[in-house]
Design a protein around this motif. Structure first.
Motif, PDB file in Angstrom:
ATOM      1  N   ALA A 176      29.488 -47.654 -67.237  1.00  0.00           N
ATOM      2  CA  ALA A 176      29.671 -46.206 -67.055  1.00  0.00           C
ATOM      3  C   ALA A 176      28.434 -45.535 -66.479  1.00  0.00           C
ATOM      4  O   ALA A 176      28.498 -44.387 -66.019  1.00  0.00           O
ATOM      5  N   THR A 177      27.283 -46.242 -66.493  1.00  0.00           N
ATOM      6  CA  THR A 177      26.053 -45.633 -65.967  1.00  0.00           C
ATOM      7  C   THR A 177      25.951 -45.781 -64.445  1.00  0.00           C
ATOM      8  O   THR A 177      25.068 -45.174 -63.820  1.00  0.00           O
ATOM      9  N   LEU A 178      26.820 -46.559 -63.837  1.00  0.00           N
ATOM     10  CA  LEU A 178      26.750 -46.786 -62.390  1.00  0.00           C
ATOM     11  C   LEU A 178      27.520 -45.682 -61.670  1.00  0.00           C
ATOM     12  O   LEU A 178      28.625 -45.868 -61.182  1.00  0.00           O
ATOM     13  N   THR A 179      26.899 -44.507 -61.612  1.00  0.00           N
ATOM     14  CA  THR A 179      27.581 -43.319 -61.100  1.00  0.00           C
ATOM     15  C   THR A 179      27.041 -42.811 -59.770  1.00  0.00           C
ATOM     16  O   THR A 179      27.597 -41.881 -59.189  1.00  0.00           O
ATOM     17  N   HIS A 180      25.949 -43.391 -59.293  1.00  0.00           N
ATOM     18  CA  HIS A 180      25.388 -42.918 -58.031  1.00  0.00           C
ATOM     19  C   HIS A 180      26.371 -43.217 -56.895  1.00  0.00           C
ATOM     20  O   HIS A 180      27.041 -44.253 -56.899  1.00  0.00           O
TER      21      HIS A 180
END
Length: 555
Positions: A461-465
């Motif tokens: 979920a942290t891979l938002t770039h």
């Protein structure tokens, strides 16, 4: 969420929507019905489907209305962030960030198997390529087929096919006579025969035959007898050199089939008998003919001349039947540009046996290759004299650049290879660009490991770039690219994909950080990016392996 999971969710939603309108009827969905595509504009989502337009007429509704029903069902899946209906009924799907990011971990877990598929499972394919006459070094056209054929074999096997790589060794016919005559002329100090072969390699082989078979030559009573000595040993030496160069080029063959075999093992006679039994053969003017005009050829073909000598086409017929009787479902021939006129007769021959042209027999024609240096064409080989060879290309740029450049373009098009570009260390050099991207992933790995970063705290979920969304999208495409490359017989798709992947990786590398700056703490996002970096590295490696090119750790 991987492609299979998303496809299953789409299928369930389609079936539910159709069942509401066709209650009780069996609903069969094909692969085309469930095909997902990447939208050209990524603002429109991660995936798109046109399935509503396929089924709307069948169920008596308009495509947009059916698309809305399918979209509503898909939105219930927790891995799907949103679904939009666009235009006449396109379904655009955006995945939840965590579901999209999970792909990185799946790729790392799959390793070398990521990208494998079963599109051709159960197919037994004989792939014949190169098959250069053993009368000289492999020229550029043969080099192109060596690189493309080997890459195609890898792609076909990756799709589940049983692939046999075969080299048809042309050791029967007039070209061998001319080769032997050229060797004996070189040995005797005579000028090159008018229809012979010239170049330093002829002198080298003649000298080697003479040195290794001095007694046999001394016992030869006349020039014809000496020529037979050079035929016997010279062809063997030439073909040994060809095999050695192919292995150095990372091209391996499972079978070396001698053309002479079909004339000595009864294959030609068996083929004629079978075709005669099928009513395809007729006799006229003392010759034996195959009635290929029944199957679209422009004229019937002589198989055996009136003097009893078989034609070259007789060998083709015997060879094809030999392949089929060895159990091959599909015989895939890769022929040079000068063989374009053979397609009609070859396909007619296959159909004469009761086979299906384009299925049991498939033919690829390769176009010309030209070398360019300093803006000018390279026209001659120092060794071969009148042709540019595989050795010339490899000596100039190395195996990796040679293979990559030869595979990179569709075989339907002629190509120029710029030697200056291929030795440059710039982003304009496609093989350097892709290999450097992989080397960069390894540098990131080393630096992150030194900083104590690994994938233990991976949180998709942290891979938002935005660059991460784009990179994940490219990584997700890899299995589809390999499947299409296998089904369409187009390995150049792999190299073009790798260039797009390298571009996506470099944009991500430029705009995000795997290692925190300064004294900033290591967070889950850094661990997640470490895994994403490893996923990109794995796909770059897998793709380069498909085209026989090394994925370097350092450059």
């Amino acid at each position: 969420m991987n492609d299979a999971t998303l496809t299953s969710a789409l299928a369930a939603s389609i079936r539910a929507a159709l069942d509401r309108r066709e209650g009780g009827q069996e609903i069969t969905l094909s692969e085309d019905d469930l095909k997902l595509e990447r939208p050209k504009n990524r603002d429109h989502g991660d995936w798109a489907s046109n399935v509503a337009m396929r089924f709307a007429k069948r169920v008596g509704t308009n495509p947009r209305e059916l698309a809305q029903e399918i979209a509503s069902g898909l939105e219930e899946d927790p891995s799907v962030k949103k679904v939009d209906v666009a235009g006449p009924g396109f379904i655009n799907i955006t995945l939840d960030e965590a579901a999209a990011g999970e792909l990185a971990r799946e790729i790392v877990a799959a390793g070398e198997t990521y990208g494998s598929n079963q599109a051709l499972t159960g197919r037994n394919i004989n792939l014949e390529f190169v098959s250069a006459n053993p009368t000289g070094p492999i020229h550029l056209g043969g080099a192109r087929w060596a690189a493309v054929g080997d890459s195609l074999a890898r792609v076909l096997a990756n799709a589940g096919a049983e692939v046999t790589r075969e080299y048809y060794f042309n050791d029967h016919g007039a070209q061998i006579d001319r080769f032997a005559n050229s060797l004996v002329a070189a040995h005797l100090g005579e000028p090159t025969p008018e229809d012979g072969y010239a170049g330093q390699y002829i002198i080298d082989i003649a000298n080697q035959v003479a040195a290794e078979n001095a007694a046999e030559l001394a016992a030869a009573s006349d020039r014809d007898a000496k020529q037979e000595v050079f035929r016997k040993h010279g062809v063997e030496l030439m073909f040994g050199a060809i095999r050695e160069k192919l292995e150095e080029f990372r091209v391996h063959f499972d079978v070396f089939f001698h053309e002479d075999t079909v004339h000595t093992d009864g294959s030609v006679e068996a083929a004629i008998q079978k075709l005669r039994g099928l009513g395809r053969i007729f006799d006229e003017d003392g010759a034996v003919w195959l009635r290929t005009t029944d199957f679209g050829d422009d004229k019937d073909r002589v198989i055996v001349r009136s003097n009893g000598e078989p034609t070259y086409f007789a060998g083709d017929i015997g060879y094809y039947l030999n392949k089929r009787e060895r159990g091959f479902d599909e015989c895939l021939y890769m022929l040079g540009a000068d063989h374009h006129g053979y397609i009609g007769r070859m396909m007619a021959m296959a159909e004469s046996f009761g086979d299906t042209p384009g299925v049991n027999m498939q033919i690829l024609i390769g176009q010309m290759v030209n070398l360019v240096k300093d803006g000018e064409p390279v026209r001659m080989s120092k060794r071969a004299g009148n042709i540019v060879t595989l050795d010339d290309l490899v000596d100039a740029v190395g195996v990796d650049a040679a293979r990559y450049s030869l595979v990179r373009s569709s075989t339907n098009t002629s190509m120029d290879i710029d030697l200056d570009l291929l030795v440059s260390r710039s982003n304009d050099n496609p093989v350097y660009y892709v290999q450097y991207a992989h080397a960069r992933t390894r540098a990131v790995n080393r630096n992150a490991t030194e900083a104590g970063i690994n994938g233990d705290n991976f949180d998709p979920a942290t891979l938002t770039h935005p660059t991460e969304n784009n990179l994940l999208g490219q990584l997700r495409e890899f299995p589809r690219i390999l499947e299409v490359a296998a089904v369409e017989r187009e390995p150049h798709r792999v190299s073009r994909y790798l260039e797009d992947l390298a571009a996506a990786y470099n944009r991500w590398y430029d705009q995000t950080r795997v290692i925190p700056q300064g004294d900033a703490p290591v967070e889950a996002v850094h661990s997640s990016r470490f895994v994403l970096n490893e996923a990109a590295a794995q796909v770059l490696r897998n793709g380069l392996t498909m085209i026989g090119v090394v994925a370097p750790d350092r450059m």
